[in-house]
Scaffold this active site. Sequence first.
Site, PDB file in Angstrom:
ATOM      1  N   GLU A 285       3.039  -4.953 -11.743  1.00 29.53           N
ATOM      2  CA  GLU A 285       2.184  -4.768 -12.918  1.00 29.53           C
ATOM      3  C   GLU A 285       2.812  -5.300 -14.198  1.00 29.53           C
ATOM      4  OE1 GLU A 285       0.466  -2.189  -9.828  1.00 29.53           O
ATOM      5  OE2 GLU A 285       2.533  -2.514 -10.537  1.00 29.53           O
TER       6      GLU A 285
ATOM      7  N   HIS B 140      -4.745   8.612  -9.068  1.00 34.00           N
ATOM      8  CA  HIS B 140      -5.762   7.565  -8.972  1.00 34.00           C
ATOM      9  C   HIS B 140      -7.071   7.983  -9.638  1.00 34.00           C
ATOM     10  CE1 HIS B 140      -3.018   6.076  -5.896  1.00 34.00           C
ATOM     11  NE2 HIS B 140      -3.674   4.936  -5.861  1.00 34.00           N
TER      12      HIS B 140
END
Length: 666
Positions: free
Chosen positions: A401, A470
């Site tokens: 990321e 999540h």
Amino acid sequence: MTTEAPQQTTNGTTHADQLLEMYRRMRRIRRFEERASDLYKATEIPGFLHLSIGQEASAVGACWPLGPRDGITSTHRGHGHVLAKGLDSASMMAELMGKEAGTCHGRGGSMHIADPGLGIYGANGIVGAGLPIAAGVATAARLREAGDVVVAFFGDGAVAQGMFHEAVNLAAVWDLPVVFLCENNHYSEFSPAAEQHRATLSARAAGYGIGYAHVDGNDVLAVAGMMTDVVARLRAGGGPVLVEAETYRWHGHYEGDPERYRSTEEVAAAKERDPLLVARRYLAAAGVPAAEADAVDEEIDKEIESAVQWARSLPEPAPETLYDFVSAPRPALPEPAAPAAGGEIFRSMDAVRLALEHELAADPTVFVAGIDVGAGGNVFGLTRGLAQAFPGRVRDTPISESAILGTAVGAAMAGMKPVVEIMYMDFIGVALDMLLNQAAKLRFMTGGRASMPLVVRTQFGAGRSSGSQHSQSLEAMLAHIPGLTVVMPSNPADTYGLLRAAIQDPNPVVFIENRLQYGLKGPKPPVDHMIPLGKAKVVREGTDITLVSWSRMVQDALAAAELLATEGVSVEVVDLRTIAPLDRETVLASLAKTNRLVIAHEAVRDFGVGAELAALAVDEGFWHLDAPVTRVAAPAMPAPYAPSLERLWLPSRDTIADTLRRIAAV
């Protein structure tokens, strides 16, 4: 040490001429740093100061084969790098003094000097941050196929950063034309390198499958010769190379460092390999009279002293410029007509793909990158087929990321319009530096020199037992970062129009989709449909209560408003659409009509956007509200996994409706 006799070069200069110019550039760095040290002690330079005295040869030698279009990224110890790349000493000195005429208008200071017009993509106060940015600049170079290369300077301490691994690995996978140049001065801040690493850089290079070269970083001729060969290979299509230039910094980690971690004898021994003395010996061997080198010293002394006196005479930034450079001016867009009912229907997931397809076709500077966005078409299939339609411009990345976001930052500064994907919103925390300290701040810190037209697409959505890692709705955290635009659409047409506007916007935009809405259907707008960023919309008129929401919760808000209408309560629903910048005017205009405010959001209640809206009502003098400002939101705890607990945790149409009833009854 070997020497070479003067020789004629292809551009008509002699070897001796080149040596003298290398010496001039090193002397400029040395004298600039010496005077900066003096001025810092005299409190004429504020903030932090990290000097590169002793490391001049690696900077000059590395930049020697570079042209104006080639790029560099630098470190907190970056004065030498940017001077070697061609930045003028006068504007740099003014920048260090915090003057309006400084390189970055006094907004960046010592650690943040940049000029992308010269291929200088920024010194950086975050250790290792320049490496993924360099990968982005190199990506832009590769996409343009212009033969440009990038040199990413870093110190040996940065090797311990995850950004080092992610950037080098991404560059290797993509065969990027970047030289990762480690100035190994043997100290990571106060710690000897031996206490920081076990693997050598040569072993690391082999592990990444890239080239490696070692050079005496105090020998400018050796560095320039080696870099000339490396850069030529990269221009011919070669992939990344890791270069280790062994050198030594004479001063401490920062000015004022007591340097208890090393002896004076060690520093004195290192000074025997002074890069300027090494270059002087080369000059003598090449037949250059000492008087010529002395004349260069005198010339540079005058140049730097002139820069100091000029910088001293300049004004500081004026108070009225306080807000300058935070964001680029946003193009004015009219509010489009709502898509006609009864026409073609499409889904939010179709809206994402069509918006990306439209912008990729319309603008060759747009590219898409992220984990599995290419061949796999994204985890939800949103980008399926785009990689085949736009070869090389829809790029799969490693699971990295920081490298993904850093690539976006560097590519944006280099003139591209990257659209990168972070698979889940929760994962932004893994790479927050690239948003917090890079994308959001570089335009400001460079005084407007750095452009930042990038989009970070991501998604969230609780309600399907995705668990605490999540499911998070983190828009308040992102909106709290000045310089970021945060967008959260609530329906398919807005998804299409806002995403197109975000890609064309000159500022960094985080575009947050709700995955539970990917299947949501709605009228398909015309292909030229675009929605202005920073503008909320009243999606249901009402007179009794203003209900503000965004993203998927707008659908629950509308459902609750419809339910209340059957009970005689008229609710006006405002869809923020853009979280930051916040459209205060639309919210306040509605509140002036209803005198009651309810805010509904999926994110946890404490310290959220709802709190900001509540404060807005108070700040603007709505003391005469007919009821307390009320928030409907998830309690401040992680998202539960068990469906029964998650249902209890999440706001819904019913909890919104219950709150509206209570406020209407006050």
